[in-house]
Enzyme design. Structure first.
Site, PDB file in Angstrom:
ATOM      1  N   ASP A  59       8.207   4.467 -10.397  1.00 55.01           N
ATOM      2  CA  ASP A  59       9.043   4.007  -9.289  1.00 55.01           C
ATOM      3  C   ASP A  59      10.509   4.016  -9.702  1.00 55.01           C
ATOM      4  O   ASP A  59      11.059   3.017 -10.153  1.00 55.01           O
ATOM      5  CB  ASP A  59       8.608   2.638  -8.758  1.00 55.01           C
ATOM      6  CG  ASP A  59       8.878   2.581  -7.268  1.00 55.01           C
ATOM      7  OD1 ASP A  59       9.997   2.948  -6.881  1.00 55.01           O
ATOM      8  OD2 ASP A  59       7.978   2.224  -6.497  1.00 55.01           O
ATOM      9  N   GLY A 118       0.871  -1.189   0.000  1.00 55.55           N
ATOM     10  CA  GLY A 118       0.000   0.000   0.000  1.00 55.55           C
ATOM     11  C   GLY A 118       0.896   1.222   0.000  1.00 55.55           C
ATOM     12  O   GLY A 118       2.102   1.112   0.261  1.00 55.55           O
ATOM     13  N   ARG A 163      -1.928  -0.589 -10.402  1.00 54.98           N
ATOM     14  CA  ARG A 163      -0.790  -1.435 -10.784  1.00 54.98           C
ATOM     15  C   ARG A 163      -1.206  -2.896 -10.749  1.00 54.98           C
ATOM     16  O   ARG A 163      -2.297  -3.218 -10.242  1.00 54.98           O
ATOM     17  CB  ARG A 163       0.364  -1.172  -9.818  1.00 54.98           C
ATOM     18  CG  ARG A 163      -0.130  -1.257  -8.392  1.00 54.98           C
ATOM     19  CD  ARG A 163       0.776  -0.614  -7.356  1.00 54.98           C
ATOM     20  NE  ARG A 163       0.407   0.763  -7.051  1.00 54.98           N
ATOM     21  CZ  ARG A 163       1.290   1.694  -6.684  1.00 54.98           C
ATOM     22  NH1 ARG A 163       2.558   1.421  -6.582  1.00 54.98           N
ATOM     23  NH2 ARG A 163       0.896   2.917  -6.409  1.00 54.98           N
ATOM     24  N   ASP A 184       9.037   5.357   7.705  1.00 55.03           N
ATOM     25  CA  ASP A 184       8.777   6.693   8.269  1.00 55.03           C
ATOM     26  C   ASP A 184       7.922   7.561   7.342  1.00 55.03           C
ATOM     27  O   ASP A 184       7.580   8.691   7.680  1.00 55.03           O
ATOM     28  CB  ASP A 184      10.100   7.406   8.587  1.00 55.03           C
ATOM     29  CG  ASP A 184      10.978   7.562   7.354  1.00 55.03           C
ATOM     30  OD1 ASP A 184      10.522   7.223   6.239  1.00 55.03           O
ATOM     31  OD2 ASP A 184      12.131   8.017   7.495  1.00 55.03           O
ATOM     32  N   ASP A 232       4.125  -4.554  -7.836  1.00 52.22           N
ATOM     33  CA  ASP A 232       3.521  -3.308  -7.349  1.00 52.22           C
ATOM     34  C   ASP A 232       4.116  -2.093  -8.063  1.00 52.22           C
ATOM     35  O   ASP A 232       3.634  -0.981  -7.890  1.00 52.22           O
ATOM     36  CB  ASP A 232       3.701  -3.162  -5.830  1.00 52.22           C
ATOM     37  CG  ASP A 232       5.149  -3.285  -5.395  1.00 52.22           C
ATOM     38  OD1 ASP A 232       5.766  -4.307  -5.710  1.00 52.22           O
ATOM     39  OD2 ASP A 232       5.663  -2.355  -4.755  1.00 52.22           O
ATOM     40  N   ASN A 233       5.136  -2.315  -8.862  1.00 52.55           N
ATOM     41  CA  ASN A 233       5.751  -1.210  -9.593  1.00 52.55           C
ATOM     42  C   ASN A 233       5.478  -1.297 -11.092  1.00 52.55           C
ATOM     43  O   ASN A 233       6.179  -0.677 -11.895  1.00 52.55           O
ATOM     44  CB  ASN A 233       7.265  -1.191  -9.340  1.00 52.55           C
ATOM     45  CG  ASN A 233       7.587  -0.830  -7.890  1.00 52.55           C
ATOM     46  OD1 ASN A 233       6.788  -0.194  -7.213  1.00 52.55           O
ATOM     47  ND2 ASN A 233       8.749  -1.248  -7.417  1.00 52.55           N
ATOM     48  N   ARG A 237       4.009  14.098  -8.197  1.00 52.10           N
ATOM     49  CA  ARG A 237       4.156  13.467  -9.507  1.00 52.10           C
ATOM     50  C   ARG A 237       2.801  13.168 -10.119  1.00 52.10           C
ATOM     51  O   ARG A 237       1.775  13.130  -9.447  1.00 52.10           O
ATOM     52  CB  ARG A 237       5.025  12.217  -9.416  1.00 52.10           C
ATOM     53  CG  ARG A 237       4.357  11.042  -8.768  1.00 52.10           C
ATOM     54  CD  ARG A 237       5.285   9.830  -8.791  1.00 52.10           C
ATOM     55  NE  ARG A 237       4.645   8.685  -8.176  1.00 52.10           N
ATOM     56  CZ  ARG A 237       5.278   7.578  -7.851  1.00 52.10           C
ATOM     57  NH1 ARG A 237       6.572   7.446  -8.089  1.00 52.10           N
ATOM     58  NH2 ARG A 237       4.634   6.554  -7.306  1.00 52.10           N
ATOM     59  N   GLY A 290       2.875   3.589   1.310  1.00 59.09           N
ATOM     60  CA  GLY A 290       3.442   3.797   2.648  1.00 59.09           C
ATOM     61  C   GLY A 290       4.018   5.183   2.814  1.00 59.09           C
ATOM     62  O   GLY A 290       4.251   5.649   3.930  1.00 59.09           O
ATOM     63  N   ARG A 291       4.278   5.830   1.694  1.00 57.91           N
ATOM     64  CA  ARG A 291       4.819   7.197   1.793  1.00 57.91           C
ATOM     65  C   ARG A 291       4.352   8.043   0.611  1.00 57.91           C
ATOM     66  O   ARG A 291       5.083   8.878   0.095  1.00 57.91           O
ATOM     67  CB  ARG A 291       6.333   7.176   1.869  1.00 57.91           C
ATOM     68  CG  ARG A 291       7.008   6.476   0.704  1.00 57.91           C
ATOM     69  CD  ARG A 291       8.422   6.916   0.663  1.00 57.91           C
ATOM     70  NE  ARG A 291       9.167   6.233  -0.370  1.00 57.91           N
ATOM     71  CZ  ARG A 291      10.391   6.542  -0.686  1.00 57.91           C
ATOM     72  NH1 ARG A 291      11.005   7.503  -0.051  1.00 57.91           N
ATOM     73  NH2 ARG A 291      11.020   5.901  -1.633  1.00 57.91           N
TER      74      ARG A 291
HETATM   75  P1  AMP Z   1       9.134   0.571  -3.487  1.00 59.45           P
HETATM   76  O1  AMP Z   1      10.292  -0.374  -3.422  1.00 59.45           O
HETATM   77  O2  AMP Z   1       9.514   2.012  -3.574  1.00 59.45           O
HETATM   78  O3  AMP Z   1       8.133   0.184  -4.524  1.00 59.45           O
HETATM   79  O4  AMP Z   1       8.392   0.479  -2.087  1.00 59.45           O
HETATM   80  C1  AMP Z   1       7.696  -0.678  -1.675  1.00 59.45           C
HETATM   81  C2  AMP Z   1       6.659  -0.309  -0.664  1.00 59.45           C
HETATM   82  O5  AMP Z   1       7.263   0.216   0.513  1.00 59.45           O
HETATM   83  C3  AMP Z   1       5.689   0.746  -1.152  1.00 59.45           C
HETATM   84  O6  AMP Z   1       4.392   0.355  -0.790  1.00 59.45           O
HETATM   85  C4  AMP Z   1       6.112   2.007  -0.442  1.00 59.45           C
HETATM   86  O7  AMP Z   1       5.018   2.859  -0.194  1.00 59.45           O
HETATM   87  C5  AMP Z   1       6.708   1.466   0.861  1.00 59.45           C
HETATM   88  N1  AMP Z   1       7.764   2.352   1.354  1.00 59.45           N
HETATM   89  C6  AMP Z   1       8.962   2.603   0.790  1.00 59.45           C
HETATM   90  N2  AMP Z   1       9.676   3.478   1.526  1.00 59.45           N
HETATM   91  C7  AMP Z   1       8.907   3.798   2.601  1.00 59.45           C
HETATM   92  C8  AMP Z   1       9.076   4.646   3.741  1.00 59.45           C
HETATM   93  N3  AMP Z   1      10.173   5.361   3.931  1.00 59.45           N
HETATM   94  N4  AMP Z   1       8.060   4.694   4.635  1.00 59.45           N
HETATM   95  C9  AMP Z   1       6.931   3.982   4.459  1.00 59.45           C
HETATM   96  N5  AMP Z   1       6.720   3.161   3.420  1.00 59.45           N
HETATM   97  C10 AMP Z   1       7.684   3.059   2.495  1.00 59.45           C
HETATM   98 MG    MG Z   2       6.770   1.211  -5.510  1.00 55.65          MG
END
Ligand code: AMP
Ligand code: MG
Length: 483
Positions: free
Chosen positions: A259, A87, A180, A122, A249-250, A173, A89-90
């Site tokens: 991403d 989901g 996705r 975070d 998810d990407n 963005r 997360g940021r």
């Molecule tokens: P990503 O590898 O960027 O696709 O991230 C995978 C998942 O981790 C996604 O759902 C992001 O929202 C979550 N995520 C990545 N970095 C953070 C962060 N600093 N705090 C909270 N969630 C994160």
């Molecule tokens: Mg991602």
């Protein structure tokens, strides 16, 4: 009193069952400060740019448009082959913007604080990582590859811990949608069949409305996503782009690159090239991107099974038949594009082996991917590229004969110039620009943004920007996810 909103936003995503999102507000930042604003994109979208501070506070949610609520999306995904609930997360979708042509775009903030889906994270993003996304996504756009765009980047005024302290930032963005493959996996494994159907209906209506006329729109959706993803990844192969983290998810259903964590461009050609620090087995290596996108599409097919047909066996059979067409479609489009890179039209499949031979020689001779094709198109022999070396000459002769026989020398040249960029983000330049920018000097960053906005046009006095990264640098160069 609230000022009149800068732009009107809509919230069609909230018509989905509530399991698909959580209403969220961005964190309130102490002292947000605008770093970059994408004027040309703002103009394209007809977003007024006069009052940048107003736009910043609007996008950071300080001014509500009184029309709906920002939200974080629920999704799941296969990360490096393992299924996980995820989901935003940021990230938070601030709303959907309709441009004057009525095209709908999500405006999403990244680095805007914790959400329901943050798990241990975070919710923040470093200035360096967001500058990197801004630069790479803009470069991809001008390379004529569908991608998320960067609208605006601001420092948040707070600090982010990543081994050491970094300045925090938030990036706004833009994407046709953030739906996705992982959204469908979430629907399949955490929701009811009716909810999965609702997601499929919504997605088709939003991204591919013409499929509503199909006899089976879900089958149409699967086929269409496979086809747009093949087009996208073929385009990555064309310019030497390594996404680096092709988790499901990407992978966007709309066929846009997004991403930009650990992505990088190839310099010296080798299909096994990997830069991502966590991709220790080369799952997302340059030359493995076709296998991975096929694997990802198979995950989408699995997720759609309950709504493809109400008979389980028939559903499986239909889905399998579509996946079975992947290889043929990939080969046709991949070789078509690679033939364009050497000046031949797509339909010259009898020359496919010429492409394979060239890539083999490039690998053996450790040639630069971009400069080899560029030099072939421009008939240039650069110092670093051995296209006049004895062991390259037999291929060169063969290729020249084919081009001469075709009697379409000028057309070939034009085809090559259109498909072979002169300027790509070179890893050492990107890192230098980011080092300077986080130190407060934006000059190289701005220069790169300018150069990468016209990547196919040769320009004098920019030789420095065409040089490949030193092999020594490339050997130790690493990129990182989600910093
Ligand atoms: P990503 O590898 O960027 O696709 O991230 C995978 C998942 O981790 C996604 O759902 C992001 O929202 C979550 N995520 C990545 N970095 C953070 C962060 N600093 N705090 C909270 N969630 C994160
Ligand atoms: Mg991602």
């Amino acid at each position: 009193m609230l000022k009149k909103p800068m732009i009107k936003l809509e919230y069609s995503y909230l018509s989905l069952p509530s399991k698909f999102y959580q209403l969220e507000k961005p964190a309130s930042f102490i002292k947000p400060e605008l770093v970059l604003i994408n004027d040309s994109l703002m103009r394209e979208l007809h977003i007024p740019v006069q009052n940048q501070e107003d736009l910043l506070s609007f996008l950071l949610g300080l001014q509500s448009d009184g029309n709906g609520s920002s939200f974080a999306q629920a999704y799941a995904g296969h990360q490096f082959g393992h299924f996980t609930m995820l989901g935003d997360g940021r990230a938070i979708v601030m709303g959907e913007y309709l441009d004057p042509l009525n095209q709908r775009f999500d405006i999403q903030l990244k680095g805007s604080g914790r959400t329901t889906y943050s798990r241990g994270g975070d919710g923040k993003a470093t200035l360096r990582a967001m500058l990197r996304e801004y630069l790479m996504s803009e470069a991809m756009h001008h390379l004529k590859i569908p991608t998320s765009r960067s609208l605006l980047l601001a420092k948040t005024g707070d600090w982010v811990h990543r081994e050491m302290l970094h300045e925090g930032s938030v990036l706004a963005r833009l994407m046709k949608s953030h739906i996705r493959i992982g959204t469908f996996e979430y629907a399949r494994y955490y929701c009811t069949t009716e909810e999965l159907q609702a997601l499929s209906d919504y997605t088709i209506n939003r991204l591919y409305p013409e499929l509503q006329q199909d006899e089976n729109p879900v089958v149409g959706l699967l086929k269409r996503v496979m086809s747009t993803q093949i087009d996208l990844v073929v385009n990555w192969m064309r310019v030497g782009f390594i996404h680096g983290v092709m988790n499901t998810d990407n992978v966007s259903i709309g066929g846009e690159t997004f991403d930009y964590g650990p992505c990088a461009f190839l310099n010296t050609y080798h299909p096994e090239t990997v830069f991502s620090s966590i991709d220790t087995h080369g799952r997302y290596a340059f030359g493995n991107q076709a296998n991975i996108i096929k694997w990802n599409i198979a995950r989408l097919a699995e997720a759609l099974l309950p709504i493809i047909h109400n008979n389980k066996d028939q559903s499986l059979e239909i889905a399998q038949a579509i996946i079975n067409e992947f290889d043929e479609n990939w080969n046709k489009k991949y070789y078509g594009k690679m033939l364009n890179k050497i000046g031949l039209e797509n339909n010259h499949s009898k020359f496919n082996s010429l492409v394979d031979e060239l890539l083999n020689i490039m690998k053996e001779l450790k040639m630069d991917y971009t400069n080899t094709f560029k030099d072939l198109s421009q008939d240039i022999v650069s110092e670093e590229n051995p296209i006049k070396r004895a062991d390259f000459l037999p291929w060169l002769e063969k290729w020249k004969n084919i081009i001469n026989d075709s009697n379409r020398i000028q057309e070939s040249k034009e085809l090559m110039m259109m498909n072979n960029p002169v300027f790509i983000p070179r890893n050492h330049l990107v890192e230098q620009a980011l080092d300077d920018a986080v130190g407060g000097d934006m000059s190289l960053f701005s220069q790169l943004i300018g150069i990468y906005s016209e990547p196919y046009r040769h320009q004098n006095n920019l030789d420095e920007f065409m040089k490949r990264s030193e092999p020594g640098f490339e050997k130790i160069y690493q990129t990182f996810c989600g910093t």
